[in-house]
Design a protein around this motif. Sequence first.
Motif, mmCIF file in Angstrom:
data_model
loop_
_atom_site.group_PDB
_atom_site.id
_atom_site.type_symbol
_atom_site.label_atom_id
_atom_site.label_comp_id
_atom_site.label_asym_id
_atom_site.label_seq_id
_atom_site.Cartn_x
_atom_site.Cartn_y
_atom_site.Cartn_z
ATOM 1 N N ALA A 143 -16.018 82.019 -1.152
ATOM 2 C CA ALA A 143 -16.844 82.552 -2.232
ATOM 3 C C ALA A 143 -17.580 81.428 -2.948
ATOM 4 O O ALA A 143 -18.764 81.549 -3.288
ATOM 5 N N ASP A 144 -16.875 80.303 -3.189
ATOM 6 C CA ASP A 144 -17.518 79.156 -3.819
ATOM 7 C C ASP A 144 -18.686 78.652 -2.980
ATOM 8 O O ASP A 144 -19.728 78.249 -3.515
ATOM 9 N N ALA A 145 -18.517 78.680 -1.667
ATOM 10 C CA ALA A 145 -19.562 78.186 -0.780
ATOM 11 C C ALA A 145 -20.754 79.136 -0.706
ATOM 12 O O ALA A 145 -21.890 78.706 -0.492
ATOM 13 N N LEU A 146 -20.506 80.432 -0.888
ATOM 14 C CA LEU A 146 -21.565 81.429 -0.711
ATOM 15 C C LEU A 146 -22.320 81.763 -1.987
ATOM 16 O O LEU A 146 -23.393 82.366 -1.924
ATOM 17 N N ILE A 147 -21.799 81.392 -3.159
ATOM 18 C CA ILE A 147 -22.439 81.830 -4.389
ATOM 19 C C ILE A 147 -23.851 81.243 -4.530
ATOM 20 O O ILE A 147 -24.773 81.915 -5.001
ATOM 21 N N GLY A 148 -24.041 79.986 -4.093
ATOM 22 C CA GLY A 148 -25.378 79.386 -4.162
ATOM 23 C C GLY A 148 -26.394 80.126 -3.319
ATOM 24 O O GLY A 148 -27.445 80.557 -3.829
ATOM 25 N N PRO A 149 -26.137 80.309 -1.999
ATOM 26 C CA PRO A 149 -27.074 81.078 -1.175
ATOM 27 C C PRO A 149 -27.281 82.502 -1.677
ATOM 28 O O PRO A 149 -28.387 83.033 -1.612
ATOM 29 N N CYS A 150 -26.216 83.117 -2.188
ATOM 30 C CA CYS A 150 -26.333 84.483 -2.714
ATOM 31 C C CYS A 150 -27.332 84.525 -3.867
ATOM 32 O O CYS A 150 -28.210 85.399 -3.916
ATOM 33 N N ARG A 151 -27.218 83.596 -4.799
ATOM 34 C CA ARG A 151 -28.115 83.596 -5.957
ATOM 35 C C ARG A 151 -29.547 83.259 -5.564
ATOM 36 O O ARG A 151 -30.498 83.752 -6.180
ATOM 37 N N GLU A 152 -29.715 82.435 -4.546
ATOM 38 C CA GLU A 152 -31.065 82.155 -4.055
ATOM 39 C C GLU A 152 -31.709 83.418 -3.499
ATOM 40 O O GLU A 152 -32.894 83.690 -3.733
ATOM 41 N N ILE A 153 -30.940 84.201 -2.750
ATOM 42 C CA ILE A 153 -31.466 85.459 -2.192
ATOM 43 C C ILE A 153 -31.812 86.430 -3.313
ATOM 44 O O ILE A 153 -32.875 87.062 -3.302
ATOM 45 N N LEU A 154 -30.932 86.550 -4.304
ATOM 46 C CA LEU A 154 -31.198 87.462 -5.420
ATOM 47 C C LEU A 154 -32.439 87.041 -6.190
ATOM 48 O O LEU A 154 -33.249 87.895 -6.601
ATOM 49 N N GLU A 155 -32.625 85.730 -6.380
ATOM 50 C CA GLU A 155 -33.808 85.256 -7.094
ATOM 51 C C GLU A 155 -35.066 85.561 -6.289
ATOM 52 O O GLU A 155 -36.105 85.943 -6.853
ATOM 53 N N SER A 156 -34.984 85.423 -4.969
ATOM 54 C CA SER A 156 -36.135 85.765 -4.123
ATOM 55 C C SER A 156 -36.459 87.247 -4.224
ATOM 56 O O SER A 156 -37.640 87.635 -4.289
ATOM 57 N N LEU A 157 -35.443 88.087 -4.248
ATOM 58 C CA LEU A 157 -35.670 89.526 -4.385
ATOM 59 C C LEU A 157 -36.286 89.857 -5.735
ATOM 60 O O LEU A 157 -37.143 90.744 -5.846
ATOM 61 N N ARG A 158 -35.858 89.145 -6.786
ATOM 62 C CA ARG A 158 -36.443 89.388 -8.114
ATOM 63 C C ARG A 158 -37.930 89.043 -8.115
ATOM 64 O O ARG A 158 -38.749 89.725 -8.736
ATOM 65 N N ARG A 159 -38.291 87.950 -7.447
ATOM 66 C CA ARG A 159 -39.699 87.555 -7.401
ATOM 67 C C ARG A 159 -40.550 88.576 -6.655
ATOM 68 O O ARG A 159 -41.734 88.735 -6.932
ATOM 69 N N LEU A 160 -39.941 89.248 -5.669
ATOM 70 C CA LEU A 160 -40.678 90.249 -4.900
ATOM 71 C C LEU A 160 -40.891 91.538 -5.681
ATOM 72 O O LEU A 160 -41.722 92.358 -5.320
#
Length: 316
Positions: free
Chosen positions: A68-85
């Motif tokens: 989970a610690d390793a995935l939280i960064g990529p997860c938040r990057e994806i969510l931020e990309s979705l917000r921009r869309l």
Amino acid sequence: MTLSHSLPEPKLLHLFDVLYTTRSVTRCAEQLGQSQPTISIWLGRLREQLNDPLFVRTPTGMAPTPRADALIGPCREILESLRRLTTHEPSFDPGTAHRRFRLCVTDASHITLLPRILEHLRKVAPGIRLEAARIDGNTEQALESGEADLAVGFVPWLGGGMYQQVLFAQDWVCLSSAQHPRIEQTLSLERYAAEGHVQITAGTGQKLLETALMHQAIERRVILELPGFLGLGAIIGTTDLIATLPRHIGETLATMHSLRVHDSPVAITGFSVKQHWHARYHLDSGNRWLRGVIQALFQAQGRSSGARPPPTPHVR
């Protein structure tokens, strides 16, 4: 380590982000507006897709696993990309909204600000739940993570990535009993130094008072120390002690307890009460609505003090 080729649904990614931040299924459910059983079902699906428990229940909350610690960064990057869309954010309807807002406020604000905010919300937004938290060393992180929505008060140490908006200016006053045996309408510096004082040890502006007293070599005779403003009005009203405090809380307590308000005979640097929020939530419709409510309730009339963006917003 990256997310699997079969990307989880956005709602599951959002769940992962919120649960990682709150470490609590209960608070996660509140923030997402879902029931706890629904959150448990979603978490089960996410665990299955990522083939990892992700969070383990401990006495202090839901602790993330190493994956989970390793995935939280990529997860938040994806969510931020979705917000921009997202080209259009749904408007916030306070009359029908069910949402928890968390405000970081000072001890004085429990008396001066929260009653008016709550009175207004009960009229226009009956489904809103308000939660008050202390302003402390964790405030900046809470605003950045979304655990808190706004910080209202004198918080000069908040760093980059924050917006701020001036609400009103504060100078300093002294309170005394209306029946004080030695003080009538005017409080001189000599009388100030001679009287017994109540000292408030909390409050983000207290360092300004202490600095002023030190620079002017004024030593008060402190009879009582209080950790906050609770009980101060009753103590001043029933003793011959005096207190030095910011004008807003001073005038509020004076009205509640029929006390006398005096201009401070000590020159003390004033400050501005502001509301602060993180750049990540600047465009959030609910956050914008709440900021507008607080601005309308407390911003000084005739003052031009629009929100000032940070010079270089950053997200850690």
